[in-house]
Scaffold this active site. Structure first.
Site, PDB file in Angstrom:
ATOM      1  N   SER A   1       0.812  -1.217   0.000  1.00  0.00           N
ATOM      2  CA  SER A   1       0.000   0.000   0.000  1.00  0.00           C
ATOM      3  C   SER A   1       0.846   1.267   0.000  1.00  0.00           C
ATOM      4  O   SER A   1       2.013   1.272   0.430  1.00  0.00           O
ATOM      5  CB  SER A   1      -0.922   0.020   1.222  1.00  0.00           C
ATOM      6  OG  SER A   1      -1.893  -0.989   1.135  1.00  0.00           O
ATOM      7  N   GLN A   2       0.237   2.336  -0.454  1.00  0.00           N
ATOM      8  CA  GLN A   2       0.840   3.669  -0.382  1.00  0.00           C
ATOM      9  C   GLN A   2       1.179   3.976   1.080  1.00  0.00           C
ATOM     10  O   GLN A   2       0.358   3.760   1.971  1.00  0.00           O
ATOM     11  CB  GLN A   2      -0.148   4.699  -0.921  1.00  0.00           C
ATOM     12  CG  GLN A   2       0.340   6.128  -0.842  1.00  0.00           C
ATOM     13  CD  GLN A   2      -0.772   7.121  -1.166  1.00  0.00           C
ATOM     14  OE1 GLN A   2      -1.932   6.759  -1.221  1.00  0.00           O
ATOM     15  NE2 GLN A   2      -0.411   8.373  -1.362  1.00  0.00           N
TER      16      GLN A   2
END
Length: 225
Positions: A67-68
């Site tokens: 994920s970011q």
């Protein structure tokens, strides 16, 4: 400025930009310290090392992503983790989210349905001495009912609806962060609060994009709702 510090600065800027939707204009010092303490370069494929500290999601194979960093920080912070908490993560992936959360809680149980990613993450987390994370290979049931209820639950893949099975695994007074919605129509990150009396409040926060949650049988025996 090194790349990791730039990533942390970008997380802080994103927090300010999304404050109206999330209610958090800045993340706690504990959350930011946890983000700083976990080496993201250890969780990305070797060919993507140059992008390890970019504030973006990255592919990790098998149709999954890491994920970011901003999203990891946001979901961690909104969980309001405490040192005595036992938490569940649904979707281990690379192990990065579990690693960050483990810095702030007593125990993390992280479930991954893909056996290759499960073994890779387990080996990685053991090598990096994240000793308060249990990696579990998921089966037919959603979550990990054996150690429920949990003080907090993070779901790192998008469900079509908020599954009752996960609400059932949340302790009274606990909370869950979960993306909801199909990829082609858009997804929303939800904050699910379960108060001391067991009443559940589901609050939509902001638009997100996650890989889909793979279908499994409901551990509560009920259909998603």
């Amino acid at each position: 400025m090194n790349r990791q510090q730039q990533m942390l600065d970008e997380i802080s800027m994103d927090a300010e930009l999304t404050a109206e939707m999330t209610g958090r204009s800045a993340f706690s010092p504990d959350t930011m310290e946890a983000m700083a303490s976990v080496p993201r370069n250890q969780f990305v494929p070797e060919e993507l090392l140059a992008q390890a500290y970019y504030n973006i999601p990255l592919p990790i194979g098998h149709g999954q992503t890491i994920s970011q960093p901003y999203m990891v920080a946001l979901m961690t912070d909104l969980l309001d983790p405490k040192p005595e908490y036992n938490c569940l993560e649904v979707g281990t992936g690379s192990g990065y989210q579990a690693a960050v959360l483990s810095r702030l809680v007593k125990k993390v149980y992280s479930v991954e349905i893909n056996p290759v990613l499960h073994l890779q993450a387990k080996a990685r987390l053991e090598r990096l001495n994240f000793n308060n994370i249990d990696c579990i290979l998921g089966g037919e049931k959603l979550g990990f009912i054996e150690h429920a209820p949990y003080d907090g639950i993070l779901v790192t893949a998008a469900a079509d609806q908020i599954p009752p099975a996960l609400i059932d695994q949340l302790t009274n007074g606990g909370r869950m962060l979960i993306p909801v919605g199909p990829q082609h129509l858009g997804q929303t990150l939800y904050l699910v609060d379960k108060n001391k009396q067991g009443k559940v409040n589901k609050k939509p926060l902001l638009a997100v994009r996650f890989v889909p949650l793979l279908p499994v049988k409901e551990s509560s025996g009920r259909e998603p709702g």
